[in-house]
Design an enzyme around this catalytic site. Structure first.
Site, PDB file in Angstrom:
ATOM      1  N   HIS A   1       0.173   4.039 -14.229  1.00  0.00           N
ATOM      2  CA  HIS A   1      -1.221   4.451 -14.827  1.00  0.00           C
ATOM      3  C   HIS A   1      -2.105   5.573 -13.968  1.00  0.00           C
ATOM      4  CE1 HIS A   1      -2.220   0.579 -17.124  1.00  0.00           C
ATOM      5  NE2 HIS A   1      -1.055   0.606 -16.892  1.00  0.00           N
TER       6      HIS A   1
ATOM      7  N   TYR B   1     -12.549  -1.709 -16.970  1.00  0.00           N
ATOM      8  CA  TYR B   1     -13.395  -2.244 -16.300  1.00  0.00           C
ATOM      9  C   TYR B   1     -14.826  -2.409 -17.118  1.00  0.00           C
ATOM     10  CZ  TYR B   1     -10.279  -2.400 -12.138  1.00  0.00           C
ATOM     11  OH  TYR B   1      -9.197  -2.506 -11.177  1.00  0.00           O
TER      12      TYR B   1
ATOM     13  N   PRO C   1     -11.596  -9.287  -6.279  1.00  0.00           N
ATOM     14  CA  PRO C   1     -10.410  -8.539  -7.225  1.00  0.00           C
ATOM     15  C   PRO C   1     -10.929  -7.359  -7.785  1.00  0.00           C
ATOM     16  CG  PRO C   1     -11.283 -10.409  -8.436  1.00  0.00           C
ATOM     17  CD  PRO C   1     -12.005 -10.691  -7.150  1.00  0.00           C
TER      18      PRO C   1
ATOM     19  N   LYS D   1      -7.256  -4.665  -4.490  1.00  0.00           N
ATOM     20  CA  LYS D   1      -7.066  -4.378  -3.131  1.00  0.00           C
ATOM     21  C   LYS D   1      -6.356  -5.428  -2.307  1.00  0.00           C
ATOM     22  CE  LYS D   1      -8.552   0.057  -3.226  1.00  0.00           C
ATOM     23  NZ  LYS D   1      -7.103   0.704  -3.852  1.00  0.00           N
TER      24      LYS D   1
ATOM     25  N   TYR E   1      -9.232   4.270  -5.190  1.00  0.00           N
ATOM     26  CA  TYR E   1      -8.481   3.313  -6.131  1.00  0.00           C
ATOM     27  C   TYR E   1      -6.966   3.453  -5.971  1.00  0.00           C
ATOM     28  CZ  TYR E   1      -7.735   0.342 -10.404  1.00  0.00           C
ATOM     29  OH  TYR E   1      -7.329  -0.764 -11.044  1.00  0.00           O
TER      30      TYR E   1
HETATM   31  C1  PHB Z   1      -4.699  -7.682 -12.878  1.00  0.00           C
HETATM   32  O1  PHB Z   1      -4.144  -7.181 -13.412  1.00  0.00           O
HETATM   33  O2  PHB Z   1      -4.495  -8.975 -12.801  1.00  0.00           O
HETATM   34  C2  PHB Z   1      -5.944  -7.205 -12.030  1.00  0.00           C
HETATM   35  C3  PHB Z   1      -5.984  -5.715 -12.074  1.00  0.00           C
HETATM   36  C4  PHB Z   1      -6.789  -4.804 -11.838  1.00  0.00           C
HETATM   37  C5  PHB Z   1      -7.990  -5.787 -10.682  1.00  0.00           C
HETATM   38  C6  PHB Z   1      -7.670  -6.921 -10.742  1.00  0.00           C
HETATM   39  C7  PHB Z   1      -6.738  -7.874 -11.325  1.00  0.00           C
HETATM   40  O3  PHB Z   1      -8.904  -5.030 -10.343  1.00  0.00           O
END
Ligand code: PHB
Ligand code: APR
Length: 389
Positions: free
Chosen positions: A72, A200, A292, A296, A384
């Site tokens: 990604h 997001y 989450p 991280k 990130y």
């Molecule tokens: C996930 O794919 O479970 C996931 C991805 C990004 C995040 C948290 C969880 O910030």
């Protein structure tokens, strides 16, 4: 029995350390409270930083990840119906890889078994003795029989609810915690992801995240109340709420289907200091938790393991304990930066129950600044993809 390193906990931290030590011929035993199947049934985030991937390769378990992981190059941030991309590749020259933590753990268990390394499952009553002396050992019970392993060092990789952190006296230990007034309701569904990159999403109804595992397995989350139970949410209600929180253009494309897993996770930031006490070293969730947002958790666990592995290698190979002595300081310096980033992303994108009209304006201004400012995007991208070790 005697070994060089007792690793308490067979989650990703403990297993990664075990494989890395094996490459140096350093002997370690992993003690796990549950079974392999139980550990592999836990669904966790799936974004790997470059440093985590490099460690997997160093441990000899990078092949499947290289083949099956999804690269990604950026992520989408949305606010209401508007969205923009933060391009990691453009700002940092690198990207992240989507590969579920379950798969990371499976690869590590497979490698451990193939190498014939010792893992003791179903251990109970694990106790650490003499960590602050030159004669440390660990006792535990399996099937009611008490066992003892003498060792040089103990790696406390037993997660947030483990015993390792508690072994450090309260007079030495200092804990920092922030509990957020909401949780994430997550589902896994065998449907194609709504978008190639993660989304997001901030919205008036709360946060949402669109993520994925592969081209026919999607992972979605919505911010929920701490009093909600997964069974309060039908699949239909979940999909409807998700659609209301992401931009219409994406909502219109969303393919829905039955959930194959549904769970709620509370959000918390937590750090314990120091991460070393005598011969005991804390790693991963045993020492710190991040919310989450920003993914991280696994990546900070991996950076702890990097520092501990380097320290142990230097100790056993060169009889030099400089790396071990610097472990806590080095690991914590990176952990606190990851804590800051996860806290910032959480504050940026969630609705808080006590938010005033002023707070909402601040949040919106923060998103607008990120949207319009290259340097702000570069800062986000650097964090990130993972700060250097
Ligand atoms: C996930 O794919 O479970 C996931 C991805 C990004 C995040 C948290 C969880 O910030
Ligand atoms: N004795 C032995 N094992 C234990 C004990 C104990 N007393 N207590 C807990 N364990 C085991 C748990 O069963 C679990 O398998 O330790 C393991 C800890 O694993 P994780 O909780 O996954 O922690 P860690 O390996 O540090 O991985 C960090 O997990 O929670 C996510 O976001 C986090 O991705 C990050 C990763």
């Amino acid at each position: 029995m005697r070994t060089q390193v007792v690793i308490i906990g067979g989650g990703p931290s403990g297993l990664l350390l075990g494989q890395l030590l094996h490459t140096q011929g350093i002997k370690a035993v992993v003690l796990e409270r549950k079974t392999r199947d139980y550990v592999l049934s836990r669904i966790r985030a799936g974004i790997l930083e470059r440093g985590t991937i490099a460690l997997m390769h160093e441990a000899g378990v990078g092949a499947r990840l290289e083949k099956e992981g999804y690269v990604h190059d950026g992520t989408i941030i949305s606010y209401g119906d508007e969205d923009f991309t933060v391009n990691f590749k453009e700002h940092t020259g690198t990207s992240v890889v989507v590969y579920g933590q379950t798969e990371v753990t499976r690869d590590l268990y497979d490698a451990r078994e193939a190498a014939g390394l010792e893992t003791v499952f179903n251990v109970e009553q694990v106790q650490i003795h003499g960590a602050d002396t030159d004669a440390s050992y660990v006792t535990y019970e399996v099937d009611g029989a008490e066992q003892r392993i003498d060792c040089d060092y103990i790696a406390g990789c037993d997660g947030f609810h483990g015993v390792s952190r508690q072994a450090i006296p309260l007079s030495v230990r200092k804990e920092y915690e922030k509990v957020y007034p909401f949780g994430w309701l997550g589902i896994l569904s065998e449907t194609p992801p709504v978008n190639e990159e993660l989304i997001y999403a901030a919205s008036e109804r709360g946060f949402a995240l669109c993520s994925m595992r592969n081209e026919n397995l999607s992972r979605y989350y919505i911010q929920c109340s701490l009093s909600d139970k997964p069974e309060d949410w039908t699949d239909e209600a979940f999909w409807q709420e998700l659609k209301r929180r992401i931009p219409k253009a994406h909502a219109d494309k969303l393919v829905t289907g039955p959930s194959i897993e549904k769970s709620i996770a509370p959000l918390r930031s937590f750090v314990t200091e120091p991460m070393r006490w005598g011969r005991l070293f804390l790693c991963g969730d045993a020492a710190h938790i991040v919310p989450p947002t920003g993914a991280k958790g696994l990546n900070t666990a991996a950076s702890d393991i990097h520092y501990l592995y380097q320290g142990l290698k230097q100790h056993y190979r060169e009889h030099d304990s400089t790396g071990l002595d610097a472990y806590s300081e080095k690991a914590l310096a990176r952990v606190w930066k990851a804590e800051r980033f996860s806290w910032w992303m959480t504050n940026l994108l969630h609705r808080f129950p006590d938010q005033t009209a002023f707070d909402l304006k601040m949040q919106k201004a923060d998103i607008d600044f990120l949207r319009s400012n290259r340097e702000a995007q570069s800062v986000m991208a650097q964090n990130y993809i993972g700060l250097p070790y």
